[in-house]
Design an enzyme around this catalytic site. Sequence first.
Site, mmCIF file in Angstrom:
data_model
loop_
_atom_site.group_PDB
_atom_site.id
_atom_site.type_symbol
_atom_site.label_atom_id
_atom_site.label_comp_id
_atom_site.label_asym_id
_atom_site.label_seq_id
_atom_site.Cartn_x
_atom_site.Cartn_y
_atom_site.Cartn_z
ATOM 1 C CD GLU A 276 -3.050 -0.873 0.317
ATOM 2 O OE1 GLU A 276 -3.233 0.260 -0.161
ATOM 3 O OE2 GLU A 276 -3.756 -1.850 0.013
ATOM 4 C CB CYS A 310 -1.508 7.330 1.329
ATOM 5 S SG CYS A 310 -2.911 6.437 1.983
HETATM 6 N N1 LIG Z 1 -1.463 3.279 0.391
HETATM 7 C C1 LIG Z 1 -1.653 3.384 1.689
HETATM 8 O O1 LIG Z 1 -2.546 2.770 2.251
HETATM 9 C C2 LIG Z 1 -0.778 4.256 2.522
HETATM 10 C C3 LIG Z 1 -1.144 4.513 3.842
HETATM 11 C C4 LIG Z 1 -0.326 5.330 4.622
HETATM 12 C C5 LIG Z 1 0.840 5.866 4.086
HETATM 13 N N2 LIG Z 1 1.175 5.594 2.804
HETATM 14 C C6 LIG Z 1 2.381 6.186 2.217
HETATM 15 O O2 LIG Z 1 3.451 6.165 3.150
HETATM 16 C C7 LIG Z 1 4.301 7.262 2.932
HETATM 17 C C8 LIG Z 1 4.502 8.018 4.230
HETATM 18 O O3 LIG Z 1 4.945 7.214 5.207
HETATM 19 P P1 LIG Z 1 6.492 7.119 5.550
HETATM 20 O O4 LIG Z 1 7.190 8.384 5.232
HETATM 21 O O5 LIG Z 1 6.569 6.535 6.907
HETATM 22 O O6 LIG Z 1 6.967 6.080 4.444
HETATM 23 P P2 LIG Z 1 8.346 5.312 4.382
HETATM 24 O O7 LIG Z 1 8.284 4.439 3.191
HETATM 25 O O8 LIG Z 1 9.497 6.199 4.538
HETATM 26 O O9 LIG Z 1 8.290 4.422 5.687
HETATM 27 C C9 LIG Z 1 7.276 3.467 5.887
HETATM 28 C C10 LIG Z 1 7.778 2.463 6.889
HETATM 29 O O10 LIG Z 1 8.859 1.748 6.325
HETATM 30 C C11 LIG Z 1 9.960 1.801 7.196
HETATM 31 N N3 LIG Z 1 11.176 1.617 6.410
HETATM 32 C C12 LIG Z 1 11.930 2.548 5.787
HETATM 33 N N4 LIG Z 1 12.993 1.937 5.185
HETATM 34 C C13 LIG Z 1 12.875 0.608 5.433
HETATM 35 C C14 LIG Z 1 13.664 -0.533 5.112
HETATM 36 N N5 LIG Z 1 14.790 -0.443 4.404
HETATM 37 N N6 LIG Z 1 13.248 -1.739 5.555
HETATM 38 C C15 LIG Z 1 12.114 -1.847 6.297
HETATM 39 N N7 LIG Z 1 11.348 -0.802 6.641
HETATM 40 C C16 LIG Z 1 11.724 0.408 6.204
HETATM 41 C C17 LIG Z 1 9.825 3.124 7.897
HETATM 42 O O11 LIG Z 1 10.573 3.163 9.091
HETATM 43 C C18 LIG Z 1 8.332 3.135 8.141
HETATM 44 O O12 LIG Z 1 8.013 2.342 9.234
HETATM 45 C C19 LIG Z 1 3.613 8.126 1.916
HETATM 46 O O13 LIG Z 1 4.152 7.883 0.656
HETATM 47 C C20 LIG Z 1 2.184 7.644 1.986
HETATM 48 O O14 LIG Z 1 1.439 7.883 0.837
HETATM 49 C C21 LIG Z 1 0.409 4.792 2.013
HETATM 50 O O1 LIG Z 2 -2.385 7.362 4.629
HETATM 51 C C1 LIG Z 2 -3.230 6.589 4.229
HETATM 52 C C2 LIG Z 2 -4.324 6.080 5.077
HETATM 53 C C3 LIG Z 2 -5.447 5.860 4.225
HETATM 54 C C4 LIG Z 2 -6.723 5.746 4.948
HETATM 55 O O2 LIG Z 2 -7.333 6.780 5.224
HETATM 56 O O3 LIG Z 2 -7.107 4.605 5.183
#
Ligand SMILES: NC(=O)c1ccc[n+]([C@@H]2O[C@H](COP(=O)([O-])OP(=O)(O)OC[C@H]3O[C@@H](n4cnc5c(N)ncnc54)[C@H](O)[C@@H]3O)[C@@H](O)[C@H]2O)c1
Ligand SMILES: O=CCCC(=O)O
Length: 506
Positions: A276, A310
């Site tokens: 996701e 997101c």
């Molecule tokens: N599609 C969805 O449902 C959804 C929901 C929430 C957030 N997001 C996305 O997440 C992003 C924001 O969150 P973020 O900045 O925490 O994202 P990120 O990818 O930087 O981090 C996500 C998670 O991965 C971990 N991580 C980072 N490098 C890693 C590695 N090498 N191995 C394992 N884990 C690792 C981070 O510590 C964190 O826990 C945005 O792009 C947002 O759109 C998507």
């Molecule tokens: O950042 C994404 C979370 C999405 C949601 O609202 O379920």
Amino acid sequence: MGQQQKGQGGSISSKDELGKIKDQKLIRLDAYVKGKWVSATGNKRFEVTDPGTHQTLGHVADMDAHDVSKAVDAASDAFGEWSKITAKERASLLRKWYDLIVANTDDLARLLTLECGKPFTEAAGEVDYGASYIEWFAEEAKRVNGDVLPTTNNNSRMVVLKQPVGVVGVVTPYNFPSAMITRKVSAALAAGCTVVIRPACETPFSALALCELAERAGIPPGVFNVVPCSKENTPEVGKELTTNPKVRKVSFTGSTNVGKLLMSQASSTMKKISMELGGNAPFIVFEDASIHEAAEQLLFCKFRNSGQTCVCANRIYVHDKVYDEFVSVFTSLVKEKLCIGHGLAPSTNFGPMITNHGLAKTEEHLQRAVKAGAKVVVGGNRANIEAGGDFFEPTVLVNVNNDVPMTCEETFSPLCPIYRFSSEEDVVRCANNVSVGLAGYFFSRDVGRIIRVAESLEVGVVGVNTGSIESEVAPFGGVKQSGVGREGSRYGIDDYLNIKYLNVVF
Ligand SMILES: NC(=O)c1ccc[n+]([C@@H]2O[C@H](COP(=O)([O-])OP(=O)(O)OC[C@H]3O[C@@H](n4cnc5c(N)ncnc54)[C@H](O)[C@@H]3O)[C@@H](O)[C@H]2O)c1
Ligand SMILES: O=CCCC(=O)O
């Protein structure tokens, strides 16, 4: 340039706020492995701070790859029994977990605000939203039906079974510290899988509190393991979870770049994956839309969690004929309705950035856009809130160039660029002209257009005449580089099941 209201928060002490949590046992600092609260090897710990004050909340166990491999062993040992108890028994335990979460909403929301910054009401909404997935999948556990196929040979029967995948490695982001865990874990447990959860380094407290409640609900040792770790240990822990052969699935929510890395690591043992990832949501207002309704919806859709969601509207396209009116109505709403402050100050509905990295990215995106000719209509500055955290004003921009980072990539910030368009064809082309496709929104009353545009948008989730799309009943997930798989809904459990075909000859 007008300013938004500023909330209180000057006198907030994060430690005092932690002290207001009624059930202090929900504040856990250790990891949870095989039904026990454990420290990391060498009792290593990392600091977690309140983004609204920068004050320390606590020091949490900093698990390394070796610690995590023990958690994977525990999950693997527990899998046999957990996958074999009846779906009804699993459902009943999930239901107990759900009831405990609902009963502790206030405490969980306070903890969530303290580690992630989102305003208390929004945090309580997240706890409730996250819990709804547990209730949903407790019910779905009992509906994992197989199939009997019309046989091709009268001496045989052809049967399809659905079986749990096995141990699932779960990695979650900081912007939804509670709901991103429950959305995955409830489906996994309902299917009969066991889990090892690595919460974001910034927000481990919600994960550990959920774990405390899972233990109280009676979820057996080894089924539910939580392994927090620092930024420094993240790459090795991620590698362990994605390459350990006992882990059969990786379920990740986060950025597209990290998703790609984890997916490539997981390919070494051909694990099943759910990804996701990030979005870059278009929000389109056609000339026949209700301007006030669209502006009200955009306020929430863009600025909830200070733009760090997101599915937040990222690029706002407004038809030429209603552009000036829309900008004026929306700007007034931003000034009147948003109140910046610490998430636990009663008047706050707009909190801090969760990380200072996020704040720096916001400033960079703004500077690049302004340099390319954008005009700031409201906001545009760091907000100097007495509480002391990383605050940035909700910011509306016009005349934004199509090539700047805030247009081309997910800004994940409170920057709201509003672009003009003059034809349906052009706006759909612009909306789709990105590498990701998670959510998209548009406002129109023309039925033909609603069908055309909804079908043409290259996204996994579409809001028509609404900026709100979340529900446990509905499938959530993206297309293109926004990911693989669906969460929630009757489809969500499939991601945690393998299909087995039996050809029974007699
Ligand atoms: N599609 C969805 O449902 C959804 C929901 C929430 C957030 N997001 C996305 O997440 C992003 C924001 O969150 P973020 O900045 O925490 O994202 P990120 O990818 O930087 O981090 C996500 C998670 O991965 C971990 N991580 C980072 N490098 C890693 C590695 N090498 N191995 C394992 N884990 C690792 C981070 O510590 C964190 O826990 C945005 O792009 C947002 O759109 C998507
Ligand atoms: O950042 C994404 C979370 C999405 C949601 O609202 O379920």
